[in-house]
Design a protein around this motif. Structure first.
Motif, mmCIF file in Angstrom:
data_model
loop_
_atom_site.group_PDB
_atom_site.id
_atom_site.type_symbol
_atom_site.label_atom_id
_atom_site.label_comp_id
_atom_site.label_asym_id
_atom_site.label_seq_id
_atom_site.Cartn_x
_atom_site.Cartn_y
_atom_site.Cartn_z
ATOM 1 N N GLU A 5 0.835 -1.201 0.000
ATOM 2 C CA GLU A 5 0.000 0.000 0.000
ATOM 3 C C GLU A 5 0.875 1.258 0.000
ATOM 4 O O GLU A 5 1.931 1.288 0.629
ATOM 5 C CB GLU A 5 -0.908 0.008 1.249
ATOM 6 C CG GLU A 5 -1.873 -1.160 1.272
ATOM 7 C CD GLU A 5 -2.776 -1.181 2.506
ATOM 8 O OE1 GLU A 5 -2.608 -0.313 3.399
ATOM 9 O OE2 GLU A 5 -3.639 -2.064 2.569
ATOM 10 N N VAL A 6 0.403 2.273 -0.718
ATOM 11 C CA VAL A 6 1.050 3.588 -0.682
ATOM 12 C C VAL A 6 -0.047 4.644 -0.490
ATOM 13 O O VAL A 6 -1.209 4.419 -0.834
ATOM 14 C CB VAL A 6 1.849 3.891 -1.978
ATOM 15 C CG1 VAL A 6 3.046 2.954 -2.129
ATOM 16 C CG2 VAL A 6 0.974 3.823 -3.219
ATOM 17 N N ASP A 7 0.365 5.800 0.046
ATOM 18 C CA ASP A 7 -0.608 6.875 0.253
ATOM 19 C C ASP A 7 -0.904 7.612 -1.047
ATOM 20 O O ASP A 7 -2.032 8.053 -1.271
ATOM 21 C CB ASP A 7 -0.069 7.884 1.273
ATOM 22 C CG ASP A 7 -0.072 7.318 2.669
ATOM 23 O OD1 ASP A 7 -0.933 6.450 2.959
ATOM 24 O OD2 ASP A 7 0.793 7.720 3.473
ATOM 25 N N ASP A 8 0.114 7.781 -1.869
ATOM 26 C CA ASP A 8 -0.027 8.609 -3.085
ATOM 27 C C ASP A 8 0.671 7.874 -4.210
ATOM 28 O O ASP A 8 1.908 7.860 -4.291
ATOM 29 C CB ASP A 8 0.612 9.977 -2.816
ATOM 30 C CG ASP A 8 0.471 10.912 -4.019
ATOM 31 O OD1 ASP A 8 0.339 10.439 -5.165
ATOM 32 O OD2 ASP A 8 0.509 12.143 -3.795
ATOM 33 N N ILE A 9 -0.107 7.264 -5.084
ATOM 34 C CA ILE A 9 0.503 6.372 -6.081
ATOM 35 C C ILE A 9 1.276 7.145 -7.139
ATOM 36 O O ILE A 9 2.288 6.659 -7.648
ATOM 37 C CB ILE A 9 -0.583 5.448 -6.704
ATOM 38 C CG1 ILE A 9 0.088 4.224 -7.343
ATOM 39 C CG2 ILE A 9 -1.454 6.204 -7.706
ATOM 40 C CD1 ILE A 9 -0.839 3.067 -7.566
ATOM 41 N N LYS A 43 -9.370 0.598 -6.296
ATOM 42 C CA LYS A 43 -8.370 1.632 -5.980
ATOM 43 C C LYS A 43 -7.319 1.671 -7.099
ATOM 44 O O LYS A 43 -7.095 0.671 -7.771
ATOM 45 C CB LYS A 43 -7.660 1.283 -4.662
ATOM 46 C CG LYS A 43 -8.595 0.994 -3.494
ATOM 47 C CD LYS A 43 -8.895 2.239 -2.708
ATOM 48 C CE LYS A 43 -9.811 1.951 -1.542
ATOM 49 N NZ LYS A 43 -9.197 1.117 -0.516
ATOM 50 N N GLU A 69 -0.695 -0.205 -4.444
ATOM 51 C CA GLU A 69 -2.109 0.190 -4.403
ATOM 52 C C GLU A 69 -2.251 1.417 -3.522
ATOM 53 O O GLU A 69 -1.782 1.427 -2.382
ATOM 54 C CB GLU A 69 -2.971 -0.959 -3.865
ATOM 55 C CG GLU A 69 -4.442 -0.588 -3.764
ATOM 56 C CD GLU A 69 -5.336 -1.771 -3.381
ATOM 57 O OE1 GLU A 69 -5.175 -2.856 -3.972
ATOM 58 O OE2 GLU A 69 -6.173 -1.601 -2.479
ATOM 59 N N GLN A 70 -2.913 2.428 -4.070
ATOM 60 C CA GLN A 70 -3.166 3.632 -3.270
ATOM 61 C C GLN A 70 -4.352 3.373 -2.356
ATOM 62 O O GLN A 70 -5.405 2.930 -2.809
ATOM 63 C CB GLN A 70 -3.451 4.807 -4.188
ATOM 64 C CG GLN A 70 -3.765 6.104 -3.447
ATOM 65 C CD GLN A 70 -3.834 7.286 -4.395
ATOM 66 O OE1 GLN A 70 -2.878 7.626 -5.077
ATOM 67 N NE2 GLN A 70 -4.990 7.912 -4.450
#
Lengths: 134, 134
Positions: free
Chosen positions: A83-87, A114, A132-133
């Motif tokens: 997971e990432v906050d800002d793709i 997402k 994935e954002q």
């Protein structure tokens, strides 16, 4: 940059058998099959207490999973998703450091609705990595 | 029966480079290398918010990782580890249902000092599964 491990995806040669094994033999919480025609896969999510396992099975012609199963007839671990906050920020940081993003480089909408991107396995120790954002 | 995903293990051809990539490029929390001579590996654990990634590199002669790297020179996902409460009960349940346990079938002490067993990949969709009693 990366946060939680969202899921580990396993390509399987028999989706019903794999789901039954996780449910009945391994005692896990197994969801219903979901067709994802945009991605050429049918998926079943297994909910573990801290993350998910995604069972992948080819859907339709030209599924990206079919070639993997041809090479690995028993199935195998196909990718892992962080997971990432800002793709877009993550993509730009990775590209600036020489990592290759697959496809057009523009995020697609993944199985959870997402934005997702995939990174080139040769740049990441032979592992196909999905971002994935969330 | 299975609980949390304890870790995903990645065999890597260059341990320092892989650790630097996870620390510097992917921004994760990366531990120090630990030699595990009983298992023929040097490991580095990466702490994600919900689970761990275990980087594996061969240690000594006859490392079980060397053959994997010979076949996969870029590296690759080697195994995944599920937690169980009672490893002997889990083993007996799995064996009664026809799953093959690798080695002698007796648990060894793994990288976290806990009893572990490995299951035959051909019985689990081509995935090498480690069970760890927690």
């Amino acid at each position: 940059m990366i946060g939680r491990l969202n899921h580990v995806a396993i390509a399987v040669p028999d989706l019903e058998a794999a789901a039954a094994q996780y449910r009945d033999t391994l005692g896990a919480q197994v969801g219903a099959p979901q067709d994802e025609p945009d991605h050429g896969v049918t998926v079943i999510f297994i909910e573990l207490p801290n993350t998910k396992i995604e069972l992948l099975y080819p859907l339709g012609e030209g599924s990206p999973i079919q070639g993997f199963l041809d090479k690995n007839p028993s199935g195998g671990i196909h990718h892992m998703c962080y997971e990432v906050d800002d793709i877009l920020a993550a993509r730009d940081t990775l590209k600036a450091q020489g990592a290759r993003v697959l496809g057009t480089g523009e995020p697609k909408i993944g199985a959870h609705g997402k934005p997702v991107l995939f990174l080139h396995p040769k740049d990441f120790n032979g592992c196909l990595i999905e971002l994935e954002q969330v």
